[in-house]
Motif scaffolding. Structure first.
Motif, PDB file in Angstrom:
ATOM      1  N   ALA A  86     -13.748  -9.970   8.969  1.00  0.00           N
ATOM      2  CA  ALA A  86     -14.080 -10.986   9.973  1.00  0.00           C
ATOM      3  C   ALA A  86     -13.024 -11.104  11.065  1.00  0.00           C
ATOM      4  O   ALA A  86     -13.336 -11.551  12.172  1.00  0.00           O
ATOM      5  N   PHE A  87     -11.782 -10.715  10.763  1.00  0.00           N
ATOM      6  CA  PHE A  87     -10.684 -10.914  11.712  1.00  0.00           C
ATOM      7  C   PHE A  87      -9.894  -9.627  11.894  1.00  0.00           C
ATOM      8  O   PHE A  87      -9.748  -8.830  10.956  1.00  0.00           O
ATOM      9  N   ALA A  88      -9.341  -9.455  13.086  1.00  0.00           N
ATOM     10  CA  ALA A  88      -8.514  -8.279  13.353  1.00  0.00           C
ATOM     11  C   ALA A  88      -7.172  -8.376  12.630  1.00  0.00           C
ATOM     12  O   ALA A  88      -6.629  -7.367  12.170  1.00  0.00           O
ATOM     13  N   ASP A  89      -6.637  -9.600  12.558  1.00  0.00           N
ATOM     14  CA  ASP A  89      -5.370  -9.829  11.866  1.00  0.00           C
ATOM     15  C   ASP A  89      -5.622 -10.624  10.598  1.00  0.00           C
ATOM     16  O   ASP A  89      -6.502 -11.492  10.552  1.00  0.00           O
ATOM     17  N   SER A  90      -4.822 -10.353   9.582  1.00  0.00           N
ATOM     18  CA  SER A  90      -5.036 -11.016   8.295  1.00  0.00           C
ATOM     19  C   SER A  90      -4.632 -12.485   8.351  1.00  0.00           C
ATOM     20  O   SER A  90      -3.540 -12.812   8.833  1.00  0.00           O
ATOM     21  N   PRO A  91      -5.462 -13.402   7.845  1.00  0.00           N
ATOM     22  CA  PRO A  91      -5.094 -14.818   7.788  1.00  0.00           C
ATOM     23  C   PRO A  91      -4.258 -15.157   6.558  1.00  0.00           C
ATOM     24  O   PRO A  91      -3.901 -16.310   6.359  1.00  0.00           O
ATOM     25  N   GLU A  92      -3.956 -14.168   5.711  1.00  0.00           N
ATOM     26  CA  GLU A  92      -3.230 -14.423   4.478  1.00  0.00           C
ATOM     27  C   GLU A  92      -2.356 -13.236   4.116  1.00  0.00           C
ATOM     28  O   GLU A  92      -2.567 -12.117   4.604  1.00  0.00           O
ATOM     29  N   THR A  93      -1.380 -13.502   3.258  1.00  0.00           N
ATOM     30  CA  THR A  93      -0.495 -12.462   2.745  1.00  0.00           C
ATOM     31  C   THR A  93      -0.898 -12.149   1.315  1.00  0.00           C
ATOM     32  O   THR A  93      -1.157 -13.065   0.524  1.00  0.00           O
ATOM     33  N   VAL A  94      -0.964 -10.870   0.974  1.00  0.00           N
ATOM     34  CA  VAL A  94      -1.278 -10.448  -0.392  1.00  0.00           C
ATOM     35  C   VAL A  94      -0.019  -9.831  -1.001  1.00  0.00           C
ATOM     36  O   VAL A  94       0.557  -8.898  -0.431  1.00  0.00           O
ATOM     37  N   THR A  95       0.403 -10.362  -2.143  1.00  0.00           N
ATOM     38  CA  THR A  95       1.648  -9.959  -2.792  1.00  0.00           C
ATOM     39  C   THR A  95       1.382  -9.588  -4.243  1.00  0.00           C
ATOM     40  O   THR A  95       0.563 -10.231  -4.912  1.00  0.00           O
ATOM     41  N   ALA A  96       2.081  -8.585  -4.741  1.00  0.00           N
ATOM     42  CA  ALA A  96       1.950  -8.174  -6.136  1.00  0.00           C
ATOM     43  C   ALA A  96       2.745  -9.117  -7.034  1.00  0.00           C
ATOM     44  O   ALA A  96       3.949  -9.281  -6.858  1.00  0.00           O
ATOM     45  N   VAL A  97       2.067  -9.728  -7.993  1.00  0.00           N
ATOM     46  CA  VAL A  97       2.723 -10.583  -8.981  1.00  0.00           C
ATOM     47  C   VAL A  97       3.383  -9.728 -10.055  1.00  0.00           C
ATOM     48  O   VAL A  97       4.444 -10.063 -10.586  1.00  0.00           O
ATOM     49  N   THR A  98       2.738  -8.616 -10.394  1.00  0.00           N
ATOM     50  CA  THR A  98       3.257  -7.649 -11.366  1.00  0.00           C
ATOM     51  C   THR A  98       3.201  -6.266 -10.725  1.00  0.00           C
ATOM     52  O   THR A  98       2.649  -6.097  -9.631  1.00  0.00           O
ATOM     53  N   ASP A  99       3.761  -5.265 -11.382  1.00  0.00           N
ATOM     54  CA  ASP A  99       3.480  -3.895 -10.961  1.00  0.00           C
ATOM     55  C   ASP A  99       1.961  -3.712 -10.964  1.00  0.00           C
ATOM     56  O   ASP A  99       1.269  -4.234 -11.848  1.00  0.00           O
ATOM     57  N   ALA A 100       1.451  -2.981  -9.993  1.00  0.00           N
ATOM     58  CA  ALA A 100      -0.005  -2.864  -9.865  1.00  0.00           C
ATOM     59  C   ALA A 100      -0.378  -1.476  -9.356  1.00  0.00           C
ATOM     60  O   ALA A 100       0.449  -0.759  -8.780  1.00  0.00           O
ATOM     61  N   VAL A 101      -1.633  -1.115  -9.582  1.00  0.00           N
ATOM     62  CA  VAL A 101      -2.200   0.118  -9.038  1.00  0.00           C
ATOM     63  C   VAL A 101      -3.403  -0.259  -8.196  1.00  0.00           C
ATOM     64  O   VAL A 101      -4.296  -0.993  -8.666  1.00  0.00           O
ATOM     65  N   LEU A 102      -3.430   0.227  -6.959  1.00  0.00           N
ATOM     66  CA  LEU A 102      -4.480  -0.125  -6.012  1.00  0.00           C
ATOM     67  C   LEU A 102      -5.144   1.138  -5.485  1.00  0.00           C
ATOM     68  O   LEU A 102      -4.536   2.206  -5.434  1.00  0.00           O
ATOM     69  N   SER A 103      -6.394   0.997  -5.077  1.00  0.00           N
ATOM     70  CA  SER A 103      -7.109   2.074  -4.393  1.00  0.00           C
ATOM     71  C   SER A 103      -7.383   1.635  -2.964  1.00  0.00           C
ATOM     72  O   SER A 103      -8.188   0.719  -2.738  1.00  0.00           O
ATOM     73  N   PRO A 104      -6.726   2.259  -1.976  1.00  0.00           N
ATOM     74  CA  PRO A 104      -6.947   1.886  -0.574  1.00  0.00           C
ATOM     75  C   PRO A 104      -8.219   2.521  -0.013  1.00  0.00           C
ATOM     76  O   PRO A 104      -8.608   3.625  -0.418  1.00  0.00           O
ATOM     77  N   PHE A 105      -8.867   1.823   0.908  1.00  0.00           N
ATOM     78  CA  PHE A 105     -10.036   2.382   1.588  1.00  0.00           C
ATOM     79  C   PHE A 105     -10.188   1.678   2.928  1.00  0.00           C
ATOM     80  O   PHE A 105      -9.634   0.593   3.149  1.00  0.00           O
ATOM     81  N   SER A 106     -10.931   2.284   3.813  1.00  0.00           N
ATOM     82  CA  SER A 106     -11.101   1.740   5.156  1.00  0.00           C
ATOM     83  C   SER A 106     -12.332   0.852   5.257  1.00  0.00           C
ATOM     84  O   SER A 106     -13.241   0.937   4.424  1.00  0.00           O
ATOM     85  N   ARG A 107     -12.364   0.030   6.282  1.00  0.00           N
ATOM     86  CA  ARG A 107     -13.546  -0.800   6.539  1.00  0.00           C
ATOM     87  C   ARG A 107     -14.769   0.076   6.807  1.00  0.00           C
ATOM     88  O   ARG A 107     -15.884  -0.280   6.418  1.00  0.00           O
ATOM     89  N   GLU A 108     -14.536   1.210   7.449  1.00  0.00           N
ATOM     90  CA  GLU A 108     -15.646   2.103   7.776  1.00  0.00           C
ATOM     91  C   GLU A 108     -16.303   2.662   6.507  1.00  0.00           C
ATOM     92  O   GLU A 108     -17.521   2.821   6.445  1.00  0.00           O
TER      93      GLU A 108
END
Length: 244
Positions: A86-108
């Protein structure tokens, strides 16, 4: 590789092979992050969204006085960065509480999945709405209930979500890798107040703690009633379009 998002969505509908394959392809990359790492920063325009494969994270905002308000905790199968739709800039910060594994992907890539599989798009929309309703519940709790009810409601929410993920361990124990500051920033309380409320819940026989990062509910019915907690992990799926 099993798609964590597909696993989460399959709690609500039976996915087709094509839907499962598309979600698996969305998680074709993995990125490990360390505890405390900032994944998405408020007021910046990151180019990627993420699916959580393991670990705990949280979304937060910084208030005018410099204090932090934690808005949402994120677990396996959650999508990080949905506000970027919905927004070009993020309205929030996302922080890792523990070590984590993420899968990145694009909006497209997400847009393509929605175009190819409208049912998946509708289901993701439903989950996003449910998350916002759960956030509204927490904000109402912070504004109108006691410290005990705020902490109790957060505990009930975590248990409900862990149960949905099948992450409640033997004997009903649930991991809680949160500091008292984390809990305080999610409930609008000081760390000292959180410590006191947790101790009182133990003394009253409502929860039991096993070491520093595990607990179990001994009297869930009482805590749900005291906290006026509503489980928002279920979804109405009768309106979803047919799978393609």
């Amino acid at each position: 590789m099993v798609s964590c998002l597909a696993e989460r969505l399959s709690h609500y509908v039976r996915l087709t092979e094509a839907e499962s394959l598309s979600l698996t392809q969305l998680e074709d990359q993995e990125r490990s992050v360390r505890r405390g790492a900032v994944i998405i920063r408020e007021n910046e325009g990151p180019r990627e969204l993420y699916i959580v494969r393991s670990g705990w994270l949280h979304s937060s905002g910084v208030l005018g006085n410099g204090s932090r308000q934690i808005l949402r905790f994120h677990f396996k199968g959650d999508i990080l960065g949905l506000p970027l739709l919905a927004f070009a800039d993020s309205p929030e910060t996302v922080t890792a509480v523990t070590d984590a594994v993420l899968s990145p992907f694009s909006r497209e890539r997400l847009a393509q999945i929605i175009a190819d599989h409208p049912r998946l798009g509708a289901l993701i929309l439903g989950l996003s709405v449910a998350e916002r309703v759960a956030l509204a519940d927490r904000l109402a709790s912070i504004g109108r209930t006691s410290a005990r009810a705020r902490v109790g409601s957060l505990i009930c929410e975590i248990v409900a979500r862990m149960r949905r993920l099948g992450a409640v361990g033997n004997g009903g124990y649930v991991q809680l890798p949160l500091t008292q500051e984390d809990i305080g920033d999610a409930t609008g309380l000081t760390s000292v107040h959180v410590n006191r409320m947790m101790r009182v819940l133990v003394e009253d026989g409502i929860i039991e703690r096993n070491g520093g990062n595990q607990f179990r509910l001994l009297d869930e019915k009482r805590l749900v009633a005291e906290s006026n907690f509503v489980d928002r992990t279920g979804l109405e799926t009768g309106w979803l379009p047919e799978a393609r």
